[in-house]
Design an enzyme around this catalytic site. Structure first.
Site, PDB file in Angstrom:
ATOM      1  N   PHE A 151    -114.089 -26.332-110.006  1.00 58.99           N
ATOM      2  CA  PHE A 151    -113.730 -26.352-111.428  1.00 58.99           C
ATOM      3  C   PHE A 151    -112.961 -27.626-111.714  1.00 58.99           C
ATOM      4  CE2 PHE A 151    -114.142 -21.782-110.421  1.00 58.99           C
ATOM      5  CZ  PHE A 151    -115.224 -21.526-111.249  1.00 58.99           C
ATOM      6  N   GLU A 152    -113.360 -28.293-112.785  1.00 61.01           N
ATOM      7  CA  GLU A 152    -112.740 -29.579-113.092  1.00 61.01           C
ATOM      8  C   GLU A 152    -112.216 -29.616-114.527  1.00 61.01           C
ATOM      9  OE1 GLU A 152    -115.038 -32.846-111.602  1.00 61.01           O
ATOM     10  OE2 GLU A 152    -115.425 -31.822-109.721  1.00 61.01           O
TER      11      GLU A 152
END
Ligand SMILES: *[C@@H]1O[C@H](CO)[C@@H](O)[C@H](O)[C@H]1NC(C)=O
Length: 409
Positions: free
Chosen positions: A172-173
């Site tokens: 997840f960014e």
């Protein structure tokens, strides 16, 4: 494809390969994970285009393959770049059935001992997680019915048919909510399955190197039991390019900070930390290292007991970078493989970011060197901790990918 002589000698090699090749090992410093699924080297055809999964599995130089990516969770959907062309839509869902992946996952696991994870997220993931912990638990149960062991009578879509992945990886960014109950529900489903079937499952994550990680931070704050994390030491000020060769203390290169996380914060104090690296010059905006510099970095990281090996982004880049995989493998102390590893190429195509879906790729070659005060295409031009030039060469503009990283594109 192979002569019987090669097959025979390969079979005897298989009989003697060390246990590290039996998939991820929490007691090894030589795990090697390579992401597959995004074809980030961006060749549409030919031997350097992303090949089907089984093509890579015979290579004994690595033992973990995260499949990139499950790009939406609430209504699950996958993106495997050109491999998606070999799949067919499953009606009533956003998923597709991939017979080659069903066959290849099973072959990679049983014949070559690979650990096959499904990586969730990627830089285009934009659902923001879940509105409540109940929604997170529901989503985890749904993913398990789709990718976990098949249940007879279930109507869940099965992209990988009867094949079963070995766990999940989180990449997840962006800001995500309620990931802790999501991750913990997956973990408890995996644990329950292990107790009835004996099959091991793993949970991993790919935080970026700035500590604490902006997106995975809540899960990493002692709330979720991870087997391993591979930290992205690229596209950030704390990446490989900041390593000072020959120094036992480091400034911006912050593996030591992550080692301290493992020992003092992680729910699993024996969690393995793997060094996440770009697999080729164009695989990331910054952080590509090779040769003796990379050997020094790996050697430094090995001095920490948390060190579990290396993660590389991504398979297509590695196979287009002749000799790179063998040198990483040798830096990790592994014996040479009979597997592939790419041929020499003359054209290198830059891809925009790493751990991203490449659907937004523009395939312009990186050519112009950075002039004084301006940044070339794909170079860093901003982000927390960045102190370099912020003006892009014409015609590029500085685009923020995260609070940590802006690049010229
Ligand atoms: C797609 O299928 C073809 C034909 O079987 C195969 O040669 C190719 O490697 C596959 N591509 C991918 C990326 O899976």
């Amino acid at each position: 494809m192979y002569s019987s002589f090669v097959l025979a000698s390969f079979a005897s090699l298989l009989a003697s390969i060390p246990s590290v090749f039996a998939g991820f090992s929490s007691s090894s410093q030589s795990n090697l994970a390579i992401y597959w699924g995004q074809n980030s080297y961006n060749q549409g055809t030919g031997s350097l285009a992303q090949q089907r999964l089984s093509y890579y599995c015979a290579n004994t130089e690595f033992n973990i393959i995260p499949l990139a990516f499950l790009i939406t969770i609430a209504n699950p959907s996958l993106n495997f770049a050109n491999a998606g062309n070999n799949c067919t839509a499953i009606s009533g869902s956003n998923l597709f059935y991939c017979p080659q992946l069903e066959q290849d996952i099973a072959e990679c696991q049983s014949t070559y001992g690979k650990t096959i994870l499904l990586s969730v997220g990627g830089s285009t993931y934009s659902e923001g997680g879940f509105s409540s912990s109940a929604a997170a638990v529901t989503a985890a149960n749904n993913l398990w019915s789709i990718f976990g062991p098949p249940v007879s009578g279930s109507s869940s879509p099965r992209p990988f048919g009867n094949s079963v992945i070995d766990g999940f990886d989180f990449d997840f960014e962006s800001t995500v909510s309620n990931m802790v109950p999501f991750a913990n529900q997956l973990r408890s489903l995996m644990t329950a399955s292990t107790s009835t079937t004996g099959k091991s499952y793993f949970l991993t994550a790919a935080p970026q190197c700035p500590y604490p990680d902006a997106s995975d931070g809540a899960m990493l704050a002692g709330a979720v039991y991870f087997d391993a994390i591979w930290v992205q030491f690229y596209n950030n000020y704390c990446g490989l390019q900041s390593f000072t060769v020959g120094s036992s203390t480091q400034n911006n290169f912050n593996y030591a900070t992550w080692d301290n996380w493992a020992k003092t914060v992680s729910l699993n104090p024996n969690v393995k930390i793997m060094l996440g690296i770009p697999g080729n010059t164009g695989a990331a905006g910054s952080g590509y290292e090779s040769g003796s510099t990379l050997a020094s970095i790996i050697s430094y990281c090995k001095s920490f007991s948390s060190f579990g090996g290396v993660m590389i982004w991504d398979m297509s880049q590695v196979y287009a970078n002749s000799g790179f995989l063998s040198s990483v493998s040798s830096d990790l102390g592994l014996p040479p493989s009979g597997g592939g590893g790419g041929t020499t190429t003359t054209t290198k195509i830059a891809t925009p970011t790493t751990l991203t879906t490449v659907t937004k790729t523009t395939a312009s070659p990186t050519t112009t060197p950075t002039g004084s005060g301006t940044v070339a295409q794909w170079g860093q031009c901003g982000g927390i901790g960045y102190t370099g030039p912020t003006v892009c060469q014409s015609p590029y503009t500085c685009v923020a990918n995260s609070q940590w990283w802006s690049q010229c594109e």
